[in-house]
Design a protein around this motif. Structure first.
Motif, PDB file in Angstrom:
ATOM      1  N   HIS A 109     -15.527 141.637  51.753  1.00 27.00           N
ATOM      2  CA  HIS A 109     -15.731 140.243  51.402  1.00 27.00           C
ATOM      3  C   HIS A 109     -17.030 139.793  52.065  1.00 27.00           C
ATOM      4  CE1 HIS A 109     -13.651 140.384  55.275  1.00 27.00           C
ATOM      5  NE2 HIS A 109     -14.329 139.296  55.571  1.00 27.00           N
ATOM      6  N   THR A 110     -17.463 138.583  51.730  1.00 30.89           N
ATOM      7  CA  THR A 110     -18.673 138.064  52.346  1.00 30.89           C
ATOM      8  C   THR A 110     -18.457 137.928  53.847  1.00 30.89           C
ATOM      9  OG1 THR A 110     -19.127 136.778  50.350  1.00 30.89           O
ATOM     10  CG2 THR A 110     -20.334 136.180  52.345  1.00 30.89           C
ATOM     11  N   PRO A 111     -19.304 138.569  54.665  1.00 36.63           N
ATOM     12  CA  PRO A 111     -19.118 138.473  56.119  1.00 36.63           C
ATOM     13  C   PRO A 111     -19.246 137.036  56.596  1.00 36.63           C
ATOM     14  CG  PRO A 111     -20.661 140.229  55.540  1.00 36.63           C
ATOM     15  CD  PRO A 111     -20.412 139.446  54.293  1.00 36.63           C
ATOM     16  N   GLY A 112     -18.508 136.700  57.651  1.00 40.23           N
ATOM     17  CA  GLY A 112     -18.568 135.348  58.196  1.00 40.23           C
ATOM     18  C   GLY A 112     -19.941 134.972  58.698  1.00 40.23           C
ATOM     19  N   SER A 113     -20.738 135.991  59.079  1.00 34.77           N
ATOM     20  CA  SER A 113     -22.086 135.719  59.569  1.00 34.77           C
ATOM     21  C   SER A 113     -23.006 135.220  58.460  1.00 34.77           C
ATOM     22  CB  SER A 113     -22.680 136.975  60.212  1.00 34.77           C
ATOM     23  OG  SER A 113     -22.667 138.057  59.304  1.00 34.77           O
ATOM     24  N   LEU A 114     -22.621 135.430  57.192  1.00 32.90           N
ATOM     25  CA  LEU A 114     -23.431 134.958  56.066  1.00 32.90           C
ATOM     26  C   LEU A 114     -22.832 133.692  55.478  1.00 32.90           C
ATOM     27  CD1 LEU A 114     -24.243 138.339  54.251  1.00 32.90           C
ATOM     28  CD2 LEU A 114     -25.445 137.236  56.142  1.00 32.90           C
ATOM     29  N   ALA A 115     -22.726 132.681  56.330  1.00 31.94           N
ATOM     30  CA  ALA A 115     -22.037 131.448  55.948  1.00 31.94           C
ATOM     31  C   ALA A 115     -22.940 130.465  55.213  1.00 31.94           C
ATOM     32  CB  ALA A 115     -21.461 130.774  57.194  1.00 31.94           C
ATOM     33  N   TRP A 116     -24.234 130.720  55.191  1.00 29.79           N
ATOM     34  CA  TRP A 116     -25.199 129.824  54.565  1.00 29.79           C
ATOM     35  C   TRP A 116     -25.450 130.253  53.129  1.00 29.79           C
ATOM     36  CZ3 TRP A 116     -30.076 130.343  52.421  1.00 29.79           C
ATOM     37  CH2 TRP A 116     -30.894 129.201  52.370  1.00 29.79           C
TER      38      TRP A 116
END
Length: 280
Positions: A24-31
């Motif tokens: 899934h989309t990593p949490g670090s790529l929240a932007w």
């Protein structure tokens, strides 16, 4: 670059095992942002901008920024990282016609300008390498450097049939998790659009555009990559004004997805050097 052949070391040995791949989309790529660039739409996902060295990740044919998530997550603690979905890829709207490689290069240049990225390192994978070269060959001043991973199109396999055969061979050495991501993205794009894009990809000459990329570069392949041969990587490194080759031990074509830590380690000295050069 290692002198041993791609099959000298087993792919499942500890040094050659794929890294853990998030599903899934990593949490670090929240932007996230959706850019409207004239008639074209580009989706961008990345870290929250923090004024660090920016790195822009550009996917290949049929793919999306999702293909770069594992590598982005490894880079995120140290860099501002952005992964794009080019027009007609991932969840972006499909243009009425397939964009050519030069047109995709122009879109990428617009992305850099619109995001206000200062001296980014631009990273391409597979056909994304050709897009990066198209963008930077006309505007080398807009980036601090570039990294090309598994670049297409190797002159020894420059027909659609030869490329399809190499892609099929790579499928058998990629982890299942990588093949699932590839299949999901290919289905989104559709076979007709894929084939038309492939024709543009084969017509584009990376060996011609890279000679105009007058900035530091690194050209990388997986040791077992059947799509980007060792000889092709070495040829591009010789043609580029300022680039060197690197190889990921045991890696297939999609090392940014299944060997992100190994790839990051191979890129680390280059990224550190261009970051220092880009600082005022």
């Amino acid at each position: 670059m290692p002198a041993n052949s791609p099959d000298d070391s087993p792919a499942d040995s500890p040094d050659h095992a794929p890294d853990h791949v998030p599903d899934h989309t990593p949490g670090s790529l929240a932007w996230a942002r959706r850019l409207q660039l004239g008639e074209h739409t580009v989706n961008v996902r990345g870290t929250v901008p923090a004024g660090r060295q920016p790195i822009l990740l550009v996917h290949g044919i049929g793919m999306s920024g999702e293909y770069f998530f594992p590598f982005a997550e490894v880079l995120a603690p140290e860099y501002d990282v952005y992964a794009v979905d080019l027009p007609g890829y991932g969840t972006t709207p499909k243009p009425e016609r397939v964009l050519t490689l030069p047109e995709l290069g122009d879109v990428l240049a617009e992305v850099i300008e619109t995001l206000g990225l200062k001296a980014p390192v631009v990273v391409g994978h597979s056909m994304g390498c050709q897009v990066v070269a198209q963008a930077l060959s006309g505007h080398p001043e807009m980036a601090a450097g570039y990294v090309l991973i598994g670049p297409t199109v190797d002159p020894d396999a420059s027909s659609l049939l030869a490329l399809a055969w190499r892609l099929a061979r790579d499928t058998f050495i990629e982890p299942v998790s990588t093949n699932i991501v590839v299949a999901r993205n290919y289905l989104r794009m559709g076979p007709v659009r894929y084939l038309r894009t492939a024709r543009s990809m084969v017509a584009d000459r990376l060996d011609a555009s890279i000679v105009r990329c007058d900035l530091p570069g690194l050209i990388v392949r997986g040791e077992r990559d059947p799509i980007a041969s060792r000889a092709w990587i070495q040829q591009l490194a010789r043609l580029a004004p300022d680039a060197g080759p690197a190889e990921i031990p045991g890696g297939p074509h999609a090392v940014q997805h299944n060997r992100p830590r190994q790839l990051a380690a191979a890129c680390a000295p280059f990224l550190a050097s261009v970051t220092r050069s880009a600082q005022p």
